[in-house]
Design a protein around this motif. Structure first.
Motif, mmCIF file in Angstrom:
data_model
loop_
_atom_site.group_PDB
_atom_site.id
_atom_site.type_symbol
_atom_site.label_atom_id
_atom_site.label_comp_id
_atom_site.label_asym_id
_atom_site.label_seq_id
_atom_site.Cartn_x
_atom_site.Cartn_y
_atom_site.Cartn_z
ATOM 1 N N THR A 10 25.260 26.377 33.608
ATOM 2 C CA THR A 10 25.221 27.412 34.641
ATOM 3 C C THR A 10 25.229 28.810 34.034
ATOM 4 O O THR A 10 24.386 29.652 34.369
ATOM 5 N N ASP A 11 26.173 29.076 33.134
ATOM 6 C CA ASP A 11 26.271 30.404 32.527
ATOM 7 C C ASP A 11 25.063 30.702 31.649
ATOM 8 O O ASP A 11 24.568 31.833 31.622
ATOM 9 N N LYS A 49 35.638 31.093 32.760
ATOM 10 C CA LYS A 49 34.788 31.758 33.747
ATOM 11 C C LYS A 49 35.566 32.825 34.519
ATOM 12 O O LYS A 49 36.783 32.759 34.607
ATOM 13 N N PRO A 50 34.844 33.794 35.085
ATOM 14 C CA PRO A 50 35.504 34.783 35.930
ATOM 15 C C PRO A 50 36.205 34.105 37.106
ATOM 16 O O PRO A 50 35.709 33.113 37.642
ATOM 17 N N VAL A 61 39.835 41.186 43.546
ATOM 18 C CA VAL A 61 39.979 41.572 42.148
ATOM 19 C C VAL A 61 39.496 40.389 41.317
ATOM 20 O O VAL A 61 40.032 39.288 41.435
ATOM 21 N N ILE A 62 38.460 40.628 40.509
ATOM 22 C CA ILE A 62 37.877 39.589 39.669
ATOM 23 C C ILE A 62 38.353 39.792 38.238
ATOM 24 O O ILE A 62 38.254 40.882 37.694
ATOM 25 N N ASN A 63 38.898 38.731 37.634
ATOM 26 C CA ASN A 63 39.267 38.743 36.221
ATOM 27 C C ASN A 63 38.128 38.057 35.480
ATOM 28 O O ASN A 63 37.859 36.877 35.690
ATOM 29 N N ALA A 64 37.449 38.784 34.592
ATOM 30 C CA ALA A 64 36.288 38.240 33.886
ATOM 31 C C ALA A 64 36.674 37.238 32.801
ATOM 32 O O ALA A 64 35.830 36.491 32.324
ATOM 33 N N LEU A 71 28.084 37.940 33.925
ATOM 34 C CA LEU A 71 28.634 36.798 34.654
ATOM 35 C C LEU A 71 29.699 37.255 35.646
ATOM 36 O O LEU A 71 29.769 36.749 36.772
ATOM 37 N N ALA A 72 30.519 38.210 35.240
ATOM 38 C CA ALA A 72 31.535 38.750 36.144
ATOM 39 C C ALA A 72 30.878 39.497 37.306
ATOM 40 O O ALA A 72 31.320 39.391 38.449
#
Length: 92
Positions: A10-11, A49-50, A61-64, A71-72
């Motif tokens: 996926t990434d 993953k994020p 809030v997204i943590n990468a 990707l983030a």
């Protein structure tokens, strides 16, 4: 090539798509790195993953987790789109 240096399917697919689009738009900062795969390999401190750390109905809030910014950014954009679409559904 990205899978061979440590990225999951996926990434690897997302990064390849973004780098190809950038290349087609005249930005050569992506595919040129493939000549030196170490530049594209997951960092030694890559934690995964994020993830969404905190979330409300209108924000998150997204943590990468040390993943590439692209990707983030996709994670954040997808979540924002989901929030907008669900808000519209709730208004009907």
């Amino acid at each position: 090539a990205l899978q061979k240096i440590g990225w999951d399917e996926t990434d690897a697919s997302l990064q390849a798509e973004i780098m190809t689009c950038a290349e087609l738009c005249g930005n050569n900062q992506g595919l040129v790195k493939m000549y030196q795969p170490a530049l594209m390999a997951p960092s030694p401190d890559y934690a995964g993953k994020p993830i969404t750390e905190r979330e409300t109905s209108t924000s998150a809030v997204i943590n990468a987790n040390q993943s590439p910014g692209m990707l983030a950014a996709i994670t954040a954009a997808d979540l924002a789109a989901e929030k907008v679409l669900s808000k519209g559904e709730n208004d009907n």
